[in-house]
Design a protein around this motif. Structure first.
Motif, PDB file in Angstrom:
ATOM      1  N   LYS A  41       0.830  -1.206   0.000  1.00 43.53           N
ATOM      2  CA  LYS A  41       0.000   0.000   0.000  1.00 43.53           C
ATOM      3  C   LYS A  41       0.866   1.259   0.000  1.00 43.53           C
ATOM      4  O   LYS A  41       0.636   2.183  -0.771  1.00 43.53           O
ATOM      5  N   LYS A  42       1.871   1.304   0.874  1.00 46.79           N
ATOM      6  CA  LYS A  42       2.731   2.479   0.989  1.00 46.79           C
ATOM      7  C   LYS A  42       3.495   2.737  -0.310  1.00 46.79           C
ATOM      8  O   LYS A  42       3.618   3.875  -0.751  1.00 46.79           O
ATOM      9  N   LEU A  43       4.026   1.684  -0.919  1.00 50.63           N
ATOM     10  CA  LEU A  43       4.762   1.846  -2.175  1.00 50.63           C
ATOM     11  C   LEU A  43       3.836   2.240  -3.323  1.00 50.63           C
ATOM     12  O   LEU A  43       4.241   2.958  -4.229  1.00 50.63           O
ATOM     13  N   GLY A  44       2.605   1.779  -3.267  1.00 49.54           N
ATOM     14  CA  GLY A  44       1.628   2.180  -4.275  1.00 49.54           C
ATOM     15  C   GLY A  44       1.306   3.661  -4.184  1.00 49.54           C
ATOM     16  O   GLY A  44       1.086   4.324  -5.196  1.00 49.54           O
ATOM     17  N   GLU A  45       1.306   4.189  -2.962  1.00 52.06           N
ATOM     18  CA  GLU A  45       1.032   5.607  -2.750  1.00 52.06           C
ATOM     19  C   GLU A  45       2.253   6.481  -3.029  1.00 52.06           C
ATOM     20  O   GLU A  45       2.122   7.639  -3.406  1.00 52.06           O
ATOM     21  N   LYS A  46       3.450   5.962  -2.806  1.00 49.75           N
ATOM     22  CA  LYS A  46       4.701   6.706  -2.992  1.00 49.75           C
ATOM     23  C   LYS A  46       5.703   5.843  -3.753  1.00 49.75           C
ATOM     24  O   LYS A  46       6.673   5.340  -3.187  1.00 49.75           O
ATOM     25  N   PRO A  47       5.496   5.645  -5.050  1.00 51.32           N
ATOM     26  CA  PRO A  47       6.347   4.721  -5.793  1.00 51.32           C
ATOM     27  C   PRO A  47       7.826   5.115  -5.854  1.00 51.32           C
ATOM     28  O   PRO A  47       8.678   4.274  -6.049  1.00 51.32           O
ATOM     29  N   GLY A  48       8.180   6.376  -5.684  1.00 48.15           N
ATOM     30  CA  GLY A  48       9.571   6.794  -5.754  1.00 48.15           C
ATOM     31  C   GLY A  48      10.310   6.702  -4.432  1.00 48.15           C
ATOM     32  O   GLY A  48      11.453   7.128  -4.327  1.00 48.15           O
ATOM     33  N   ALA A  49       9.682   6.131  -3.421  1.00 50.75           N
ATOM     34  CA  ALA A  49      10.307   6.047  -2.096  1.00 50.75           C
ATOM     35  C   ALA A  49      10.833   4.634  -1.842  1.00 50.75           C
ATOM     36  O   ALA A  49      10.485   3.695  -2.542  1.00 50.75           O
ATOM     37  N   LEU A  50      11.676   4.535  -0.837  1.00 52.18           N
ATOM     38  CA  LEU A  50      12.144   3.224  -0.377  1.00 52.18           C
ATOM     39  C   LEU A  50      11.273   2.795   0.795  1.00 52.18           C
ATOM     40  O   LEU A  50      10.879   3.622   1.618  1.00 52.18           O
ATOM     41  N   CYS A  51      11.015   1.520   0.887  1.00 55.82           N
ATOM     42  CA  CYS A  51      10.270   0.970   2.018  1.00 55.82           C
ATOM     43  C   CYS A  51      11.084  -0.190   2.559  1.00 55.82           C
ATOM     44  O   CYS A  51      11.476  -1.082   1.803  1.00 55.82           O
ATOM     45  N   VAL A 121      16.316  -5.240   7.971  1.00 57.02           N
ATOM     46  CA  VAL A 121      16.141  -6.624   7.553  1.00 57.02           C
ATOM     47  C   VAL A 121      16.070  -6.742   6.033  1.00 57.02           C
ATOM     48  O   VAL A 121      16.849  -7.458   5.429  1.00 57.02           O
ATOM     49  N   HIS A 122      15.102  -6.054   5.426  1.00 55.79           N
ATOM     50  CA  HIS A 122      15.010  -6.097   3.969  1.00 55.79           C
ATOM     51  C   HIS A 122      14.258  -4.914   3.411  1.00 55.79           C
ATOM     52  O   HIS A 122      13.503  -4.252   4.106  1.00 55.79           O
ATOM     53  N   LEU A 123      14.503  -4.673   2.127  1.00 57.61           N
ATOM     54  CA  LEU A 123      13.807  -3.646   1.357  1.00 57.61           C
ATOM     55  C   LEU A 123      12.645  -4.293   0.619  1.00 57.61           C
ATOM     56  O   LEU A 123      12.736  -5.437   0.193  1.00 57.61           O
ATOM     57  N   TYR A 124      11.576  -3.519   0.486  1.00 58.22           N
ATOM     58  CA  TYR A 124      10.454  -3.955  -0.337  1.00 58.22           C
ATOM     59  C   TYR A 124      10.482  -3.167  -1.639  1.00 58.22           C
ATOM     60  O   TYR A 124      10.839  -1.990  -1.652  1.00 58.22           O
ATOM     61  N   SER A 125      10.096  -3.806  -2.720  1.00 63.00           N
ATOM     62  CA  SER A 125       9.914  -3.108  -3.987  1.00 63.00           C
ATOM     63  C   SER A 125       8.638  -3.624  -4.636  1.00 63.00           C
ATOM     64  O   SER A 125       8.218  -4.752  -4.396  1.00 63.00           O
ATOM     65  N   LEU A 126       8.056  -2.771  -5.429  1.00 63.62           N
ATOM     66  CA  LEU A 126       6.793  -3.099  -6.084  1.00 63.62           C
ATOM     67  C   LEU A 126       6.990  -2.948  -7.593  1.00 63.62           C
ATOM     68  O   LEU A 126       7.315  -1.864  -8.071  1.00 63.62           O
ATOM     69  N   THR A 127       6.837  -4.050  -8.322  1.00 56.18           N
ATOM     70  CA  THR A 127       6.972  -4.036  -9.776  1.00 56.18           C
ATOM     71  C   THR A 127       5.744  -4.696 -10.377  1.00 56.18           C
ATOM     72  O   THR A 127       5.470  -5.860 -10.076  1.00 56.18           O
ATOM     73  N   ALA A 128       5.031  -3.925 -11.177  1.00 61.21           N
ATOM     74  CA  ALA A 128       3.809  -4.418 -11.825  1.00 61.21           C
ATOM     75  C   ALA A 128       2.845  -5.028 -10.803  1.00 61.21           C
ATOM     76  O   ALA A 128       2.250  -6.072 -11.037  1.00 61.21           O
ATOM     77  N   GLY A 129       2.734  -4.380  -9.650  1.00 62.37           N
ATOM     78  CA  GLY A 129       1.815  -4.832  -8.617  1.00 62.37           C
ATOM     79  C   GLY A 129       2.314  -5.989  -7.772  1.00 62.37           C
ATOM     80  O   GLY A 129       1.629  -6.429  -6.859  1.00 62.37           O
ATOM     81  N   LYS A 130       3.501  -6.504  -8.089  1.00 64.68           N
ATOM     82  CA  LYS A 130       4.042  -7.637  -7.340  1.00 64.68           C
ATOM     83  C   LYS A 130       5.100  -7.134  -6.351  1.00 64.68           C
ATOM     84  O   LYS A 130       6.031  -6.428  -6.722  1.00 64.68           O
ATOM     85  N   LEU A 131       4.945  -7.541  -5.094  1.00 60.60           N
ATOM     86  CA  LEU A 131       5.853  -7.124  -4.037  1.00 60.60           C
ATOM     87  C   LEU A 131       7.031  -8.087  -3.944  1.00 60.60           C
ATOM     88  O   LEU A 131       6.850  -9.301  -3.933  1.00 60.60           O
ATOM     89  N   ALA A 132       8.239  -7.535  -3.899  1.00 56.20           N
ATOM     90  CA  ALA A 132       9.455  -8.347  -3.751  1.00 56.20           C
ATOM     91  C   ALA A 132      10.241  -7.832  -2.551  1.00 56.20           C
ATOM     92  O   ALA A 132      10.130  -6.664  -2.178  1.00 56.20           O
ATOM     93  N   THR A 133      11.002  -8.708  -1.941  1.00 55.64           N
ATOM     94  CA  THR A 133      11.861  -8.318  -0.826  1.00 55.64           C
ATOM     95  C   THR A 133      13.314  -8.608  -1.185  1.00 55.64           C
ATOM     96  O   THR A 133      13.615  -9.580  -1.868  1.00 55.64           O
ATOM     97  N   THR A 134      14.189  -7.735  -0.707  1.00 55.66           N
ATOM     98  CA  THR A 134      15.625  -7.875  -0.921  1.00 55.66           C
ATOM     99  C   THR A 134      16.312  -7.678   0.410  1.00 55.66           C
ATOM    100  O   THR A 134      16.092  -6.662   1.083  1.00 55.66           O
ATOM    101  N   PRO A 135      17.153  -8.619   0.827  1.00 52.90           N
ATOM    102  CA  PRO A 135      17.888  -8.439   2.090  1.00 52.90           C
ATOM    103  C   PRO A 135      18.739  -7.169   2.034  1.00 52.90           C
ATOM    104  O   PRO A 135      19.242  -6.794   0.975  1.00 52.90           O
TER     105      PRO A 135
END
Length: 140
Positions: A41-51, A121-135
């Protein structure tokens, strides 16, 4: 005099015990499911930010230490959120505003969070509506 001191002591003790109960409530970690949905939700509202998920966040005052360290990073947009940082203690998520065209340095970001006393712990990213995590780690 002893009675007034005793009443004061009992009152302060009751206040401390009720406050510690509130802190204990804040210390509960969100489930990964709840955290992932909040990140989406947060990344959808602010796509240019890091979460990112930061373990150990338990109250809004945690943002003070994190903000002091993270706002010094060159890629952080201090005009976003509150000096570049938004913290959600309920989900242990931190949002970082990024300057336009800036490339974040995840190692420096992780080190800043560790220097503030927390565990990235990890970063979240949102690509084409799919959430991914990166350590994320300060060790690189």
């Amino acid at each position: 005099m002893k009675v007034n001191f005793l009443k004061l002591f009992v009152g302060v003790l009751a206040l401390l015990l009720s406050a510690s109960g509130a802190v204990a409530e804040d210390l509960k970690e969100a489930s990964e499911e709840v955290r992932s949905e909040a990140a989406r939700k947060k990344l959808g509202e602010k796509p240019g930010a890091l979460c990112l998920y930061v373990k150990g966040l338990c109250c809004p005052s945690c943002a003070i230490g994190i903000r002091k360290k993270v706002t010094k990073l060159k890629f952080v947009d201090r005009k976003e959120f509150s000096k570049g940082v938004d913290l959600d203690a309920k989900t242990q998520l931190v949002m970082i505003g990024l300057k336009a065209g800036a490339t974040p340095d995840n190692t420096k970001l992780a080190r800043a969070i560790e220097d503030a006393g927390y565990d990235p712990v990890h970063l979240y990213s949102l690509t084409a509506g799919k959430l991914a995590t990166t350590p994320i780690s300060a060790k690189n």
